[in-house]
Design a protein around this motif. Structure first.
Motif, mmCIF file in Angstrom:
data_model
loop_
_atom_site.group_PDB
_atom_site.id
_atom_site.type_symbol
_atom_site.label_atom_id
_atom_site.label_comp_id
_atom_site.label_asym_id
_atom_site.label_seq_id
_atom_site.Cartn_x
_atom_site.Cartn_y
_atom_site.Cartn_z
ATOM 1 N N TRP A 33 -9.194 19.285 6.996
ATOM 2 C CA TRP A 33 -8.113 18.600 7.423
ATOM 3 C C TRP A 33 -7.572 19.397 8.602
ATOM 4 N N PRO A 34 -6.363 18.418 9.157
ATOM 5 C CA PRO A 34 -5.730 19.035 10.411
ATOM 6 C C PRO A 34 -4.315 19.471 9.826
ATOM 7 N N MET A 35 -3.796 20.320 10.425
ATOM 8 C CA MET A 35 -2.410 20.753 10.183
ATOM 9 C C MET A 35 -1.777 21.223 11.598
ATOM 10 N N ASP A 36 -0.393 20.696 11.478
ATOM 11 C CA ASP A 36 0.390 21.204 12.618
ATOM 12 C C ASP A 36 0.727 22.777 12.627
ATOM 13 N N ASP A 37 0.558 23.233 13.927
ATOM 14 C CA ASP A 37 0.719 24.572 14.124
ATOM 15 C C ASP A 37 2.008 25.474 13.216
ATOM 16 N N ARG A 38 3.284 24.611 13.432
ATOM 17 C CA ARG A 38 4.384 25.204 12.656
ATOM 18 C C ARG A 38 4.023 25.248 11.011
ATOM 19 N N LEU A 39 3.604 24.057 10.666
ATOM 20 C CA LEU A 39 3.333 24.050 9.131
ATOM 21 C C LEU A 39 2.540 25.181 8.822
ATOM 22 N N PHE A 40 1.396 25.226 9.534
ATOM 23 C CA PHE A 40 0.236 26.434 9.363
ATOM 24 C C PHE A 40 0.824 27.907 9.283
ATOM 25 N N ALA A 41 1.722 27.979 10.184
ATOM 26 C CA ALA A 41 2.277 29.268 10.290
ATOM 27 C C ALA A 41 3.365 29.677 9.039
ATOM 28 N N ASN A 42 3.984 28.736 8.678
ATOM 29 C CA ASN A 42 4.785 28.534 7.360
ATOM 30 C C ASN A 42 3.776 28.853 6.070
ATOM 31 N N PHE A 43 2.760 28.597 5.849
ATOM 32 C CA PHE A 43 1.778 28.532 4.655
ATOM 33 C C PHE A 43 0.888 29.515 4.666
ATOM 34 N N ILE A 48 -7.476 22.956 12.536
ATOM 35 C CA ILE A 48 -8.518 22.298 11.915
ATOM 36 C C ILE A 48 -8.742 23.393 10.588
ATOM 37 N N LEU A 49 -8.458 22.908 9.331
ATOM 38 C CA LEU A 49 -8.755 23.946 8.079
ATOM 39 C C LEU A 49 -10.000 23.502 7.491
ATOM 40 N N LEU A 50 -10.842 24.260 6.914
ATOM 41 C CA LEU A 50 -11.936 23.855 6.118
ATOM 42 C C LEU A 50 -11.950 24.857 4.977
ATOM 43 N N ASP A 51 -11.877 24.227 3.681
ATOM 44 C CA ASP A 51 -11.994 25.093 2.424
ATOM 45 C C ASP A 51 -13.507 25.424 1.983
ATOM 46 N N GLU A 52 -13.415 26.213 0.921
ATOM 47 C CA GLU A 52 -14.731 26.726 0.285
ATOM 48 C C GLU A 52 -15.651 25.466 -0.101
ATOM 49 N N ARG A 53 -15.236 24.234 -0.550
ATOM 50 C CA ARG A 53 -15.895 23.129 -0.884
ATOM 51 C C ARG A 53 -16.394 22.306 0.374
ATOM 52 N N ARG A 60 -7.962 26.675 15.655
ATOM 53 C CA ARG A 60 -7.025 25.952 16.436
ATOM 54 C C ARG A 60 -7.562 24.867 17.392
ATOM 55 N N TRP A 61 -7.157 23.816 17.541
ATOM 56 C CA TRP A 61 -7.751 22.719 18.168
ATOM 57 C C TRP A 61 -7.122 22.246 19.595
ATOM 58 N N PHE A 62 -7.628 22.319 20.774
ATOM 59 C CA PHE A 62 -6.966 21.861 22.007
ATOM 60 C C PHE A 62 -7.644 20.695 22.639
ATOM 61 N N ALA A 63 -8.764 20.558 22.484
ATOM 62 C CA ALA A 63 -9.681 19.733 23.132
ATOM 63 C C ALA A 63 -11.079 19.574 22.642
ATOM 64 N N ASP A 64 -11.613 18.486 23.147
ATOM 65 C CA ASP A 64 -13.190 17.981 22.719
ATOM 66 C C ASP A 64 -13.946 19.320 22.809
ATOM 67 N N GLY A 65 -14.455 19.777 21.892
ATOM 68 C CA GLY A 65 -15.541 20.523 21.744
ATOM 69 C C GLY A 65 -14.962 21.893 20.896
ATOM 70 N N ASP A 66 -13.747 21.794 20.735
ATOM 71 C CA ASP A 66 -13.027 23.083 20.091
ATOM 72 C C ASP A 66 -13.476 23.145 18.659
ATOM 73 N N MET A 80 -8.384 7.905 19.937
ATOM 74 C CA MET A 80 -7.673 8.955 19.405
ATOM 75 C C MET A 80 -8.258 9.941 18.870
ATOM 76 N N TRP A 81 -8.092 11.153 18.820
ATOM 77 C CA TRP A 81 -8.850 12.220 18.007
ATOM 78 C C TRP A 81 -8.421 12.314 16.699
ATOM 79 N N ALA A 82 -9.517 12.542 15.819
ATOM 80 C CA ALA A 82 -9.334 12.559 14.481
ATOM 81 C C ALA A 82 -10.380 13.299 13.626
#
Length: 73
Positions: A57-67, A48-53, A14-20, A30-32
């Motif tokens: 990519w970023p994902m909103d907290d609410r969407l993340f909690a649903n999936f 911030i999600l990282l897959d095995e490859r 979970r990202w909140f600020a520079d360095g997370d 803008m942060w990207a």
């Protein structure tokens, strides 16, 4: 912490600020994060999600909690 979506696994921070997260950068005021589709903006509280490859990519907290749910290590 590790999470799963159905049968897919990702590492997520979970990202909140520079360095997370080392892949989040300040781009033109803008942060990207770089994704396979190009740069996507990141807001405080996004995951911030990282897959095995190595794709990231970023994902909103609410969407993340649903999936995703935590995986016992």
């Amino acid at each position: 912490m590790r999470f799963r979506k159905r049968t897919n696994y990702v590492d997520a921070t979970r990202w909140f600020a520079d360095g997370d997260h080392d892949r989040v950068e300040n781009r033109e005021g803008m942060w990207a994060v770089a994704t396979p589709e190009g740069w996507r903006s990141v807001k405080p509280g996004d995951w911030i999600l990282l897959d095995e490859r190595g794709n990231c990519w970023p994902m909103d907290d609410r969407l993340f909690a649903n999936f995703y749910e935590p995986v016992a290590e």
